[in-house]
Scaffold this active site. Structure first.
Site: not given
Length: 360
Positions: A241-242
């Site tokens: 996840i960014k």
């Protein structure tokens, strides 16, 4: 001797007056609740998932490249701004990056685990570089040429094209909270499922976008709202996840108050027991929403400015101490002279390589 005396001087000096606080703070949520980054992250976490052996190999390749190889941490160069912000706005400060090869050179010399960029950039230099550094093909974008400007992530590339050019992972953005989010969720979910079938890992940019999130503060950066965006991201099987570094909290409450209507659902304990206003607590809540760290959280470096080194080091320290898995740094690195960009990547990576900067 101070509590931070053993931390490398360069790191401590970049943190300035915040050094003691950021390097010694103990958050509300214990790290015992988290799955923390480590050299065995793929074996310990993903080998027990439904990801097939090809995905495991792709993830291991990503985690085994660059200066952070086999640490469990990631340092990634993202260059999709030529579409997202326009090529002129992105590359005029340093025109060498109109040439795709220089993007790949920066990632390699910067010691990155991988480079996340467009189909066109990767495709243009694929045969020269696909075996030298892991490719992350960004398959959707928001373009700003349509008049009036609109904000919608649309597919620019297919998963099959990413596979054919040698990518080990695909990346995509969802604007959670936007009018188009339902379609984007469905599109990206299908793309991620296909990527896993073909043996590629998946990285999701979990961004918020809605004018309702702009109140007395910019709640696009609220820990409670970004945390829920992360949770939606891992629900469609994003492996990584960014997310933007959180700067505030109580976004649910602010939107409900401003609109005079009920909005979403939250719980008092989110604010009383799981978070405080401290940046490490806010970021740990983001990690908690990534299946307690099973999916790695990488935070973004943000826009380029006068204090890039200090801001990047601060973000890296917060991410690492919160239990995150690394940093993704674009404009701060490629909008400056090449050697300075390399130096900034190394400075960020030194935070993750330092045994004295501990997980809180």
């Amino acid at each position: 001797m101070t509590a931070t005396a053993s931390v490398p001087h360069a790191i401590e000096s970049w943190l300035g007056n915040e050094a003691e606080d950021l390097l010694t703070y103990q958050p509300k949520v214990s790290k015992q609740l988290l799955h923390l980054p480590g050299s065995d992250s793929v074996d310990r976490i993903f080998a027990q998932s439904d990801r097939n052996p090809q995905v495991l190999r792709s993830l291991q390749q990503l985690y085994s490249t660059g200066r952070l190889a086999n640490t469990g941490y990631l340092s990634i160069l993202p260059v999709d701004q030529g579409i997202e912000h326009s090529a002129g706005a992105s590359f005029a400060p340093n025109p060498i990056y109109f040439d795709p090869e220089n993007i790949l050179r920066l990632a390699i010399e910067g010691g990155c685990n991988g480079v996340a960029t467009t189909l066109g950039v990767l495709g243009m230099v694929s045969r020269k570089y696909a075996h030298r550094i892991p490719f992350i093909a960004k398959i959707n974008h928001n373009e700003l040429l349509t008049y009036p400007n609109q904000f919608d992530q649309i597919m620019f590339a297919s998963v099959e094209q990413a596979w054919n050019l040698g990518a080990v992972a695909v990346g995509a953005t969802i604007y959670f909270g936007s009018d188009q989010s339902t379609r984007q969720i469905q599109e990206v979910s299908r793309a991620f499922a296909r990527a896993h079938e073909l043996g590629m890992a998946t990285i999701l940019w979990c961004y918020l976008r809605n004018n309702a999130f702009k109140q007395d503060q910019d709640y696009h950066l609220a820990a409670d709202l970004t945390g829920q965006a992360n949770h939606l991201g891992v629900t469609i099987e994003a492996d990584i996840i960014k997310q933007k570094l959180p700067e505030n909290n109580k976004g649910y409450l602010a939107v409900a108050k401003a609109s005079g209507k009920s909005y979403g659902k939250t719980h008092d304990r989110v604010y009383s027991e799981l978070t405080t206003d401290h940046p490490i607590d806010l970021t740990r809540y983001q990690v908690l929403n990534c299946y307690a760290g099973r999916a790695g959280l990488i935070n973004s470096g943000g826009a380029s400015g006068k204090s890039d080194f200090a801001e990047a080091i601060r973000t890296a320290v917060i991410n690492k101490r919160a239990g995150g898995s690394g940093l993704i740094s674009g404009r701060k690195t490629f909008q400056r002279p090449f050697e300075e960009g390399v130096k900034l990547f190394h400075a960020i990576q030194d935070v993750y390589l330092s045994n004295e900067v501990t997980i809180a």
